[in-house]
Design an enzyme around this catalytic site. Sequence first.
Site, mmCIF file in Angstrom:
data_model
loop_
_atom_site.group_PDB
_atom_site.id
_atom_site.type_symbol
_atom_site.label_atom_id
_atom_site.label_comp_id
_atom_site.label_asym_id
_atom_site.label_seq_id
_atom_site.Cartn_x
_atom_site.Cartn_y
_atom_site.Cartn_z
ATOM 1 N N LYS A 187 35.912 57.875 16.397
ATOM 2 C CA LYS A 187 36.072 59.326 16.567
ATOM 3 C C LYS A 187 35.095 60.132 15.703
ATOM 4 O O LYS A 187 34.511 59.624 14.759
ATOM 5 C CB LYS A 187 37.529 59.733 16.330
ATOM 6 C CG LYS A 187 38.383 59.403 17.572
ATOM 7 C CD LYS A 187 39.785 59.896 17.508
ATOM 8 C CE LYS A 187 40.487 59.558 18.847
ATOM 9 N NZ LYS A 187 41.934 59.731 18.790
ATOM 10 N N ARG A 246 44.714 51.765 17.843
ATOM 11 C CA ARG A 246 44.152 51.805 19.202
ATOM 12 C C ARG A 246 42.630 51.837 19.061
ATOM 13 O O ARG A 246 42.088 52.809 18.531
ATOM 14 C CB ARG A 246 44.679 53.078 19.892
ATOM 15 C CG ARG A 246 44.205 53.300 21.301
ATOM 16 C CD ARG A 246 44.763 54.608 21.852
ATOM 17 N NE ARG A 246 44.303 54.846 23.201
ATOM 18 C CZ ARG A 246 43.112 55.360 23.499
ATOM 19 N NH1 ARG A 246 42.274 55.698 22.540
ATOM 20 N NH2 ARG A 246 42.763 55.537 24.754
HETATM 21 N N1 PMM Z 1 42.884 59.034 21.600
HETATM 22 C C1 PMM Z 1 42.251 59.121 22.774
HETATM 23 C C2 PMM Z 1 42.920 58.813 23.989
HETATM 24 N N2 PMM Z 1 44.207 58.406 23.974
HETATM 25 N N3 PMM Z 1 46.175 57.902 22.782
HETATM 26 C C3 PMM Z 1 46.831 57.833 21.620
HETATM 27 N N4 PMM Z 1 48.129 57.453 21.607
HETATM 28 N N5 PMM Z 1 46.237 58.138 20.428
HETATM 29 C C4 PMM Z 1 44.932 58.536 20.354
HETATM 30 O O1 PMM Z 1 44.447 58.823 19.243
HETATM 31 C C5 PMM Z 1 44.198 58.640 21.574
HETATM 32 C C6 PMM Z 1 44.868 58.311 22.794
HETATM 33 C C7 PMM Z 1 40.822 59.575 22.807
HETATM 34 O O2 PMM Z 1 39.973 58.485 22.646
HETATM 35 P P1 PMM Z 1 39.227 57.745 23.897
HETATM 36 O O3 PMM Z 1 38.719 58.830 24.805
HETATM 37 O O4 PMM Z 1 38.128 56.953 23.308
HETATM 38 O O5 PMM Z 1 40.205 56.856 24.595
#
Ligand code: PMM
Length: 264
Positions: A208, A243
């Site tokens: 991030k 994650r």
């Molecule tokens: N961050 C993203 C997408 N989904 N879900 C949860 N539970 N927590 C997060 O921090 C989160 C998420 C954004 O990241 P990405 O676009 O790389 O998936």
Amino acid sequence: MGIINVTPDSFSDGGMWLGTSAAVGHGLDLIAQGAKILDVGGESTRPGAERVSEEEEMTRVMPVIEGLRIPAAATGVALSVDTMRSSVARAAVRAGASIVNDVSGGLADTGMLGAVAELGVDYICQHWRGFGSEMNRAAEYDDVVAEVRAELEARCRAAVDAGIAPERVIADPGLGFAKNAEHDWRILAHLDAFTGLGHRVLIGASRKRFLGSLLNGRPTAERDAATAAVSAWCCVRGIWAVRTHEVRSQVDTITVIEHLRGAS
Ligand code: PMM
């Protein structure tokens, strides 16, 4: 938790796993690298992102869940669906998902909490203040830790009030969601405020912006070592899951920390 973004526009891996076979192949690779959960999403939640239609989201996500159901079950890996829509959550659980990951904590779809209660699966309840198009403007806090904790606690309570068993609720402060880099760092420095909510806690720090800003604008694909440092910190602080886009070095990191913990 390994991430499979079936999207053209996610900030770190947009477009890489857009076709079903590429996405399923990526999922198999993440299982081989040691992922215990695969999180499949069809809608980018990055700041500024436009929403996709329900039909498009279903078309992206469902064949990937269906393609991963048997290999995931055979290896004891859980499937999670990253969606803000109850319709997609229902379809994904019918196809084999056992976790609903809702970045809006039930705020984007009024039917979500009731649907998850009915489905009887785990629910990741994330702190959220608005869709991608408006979230940067909502990044205003006097005390980010106290406010995010209070707002997240209210959403976890709403989930339980809707009939989701408390042990099925997983709390997530939502790094980068209506938060700037300084907010993200403060939350990570005070994880006890979130583990103190009494639910399992998940953290999504992978690649991030706040990591890029600390490392002088390092490109997204080169932030995995920094992500692993956050994973180690989370492990020490009692976080249930992280994650991440890259899995192998995250699993190594967690294995070492858990070994050290057992050795002390
Ligand atoms: N961050 C993203 C997408 N989904 N879900 C949860 N539970 N927590 C997060 O921090 C989160 C998420 C954004 O990241 P990405 O676009 O790389 O998936």
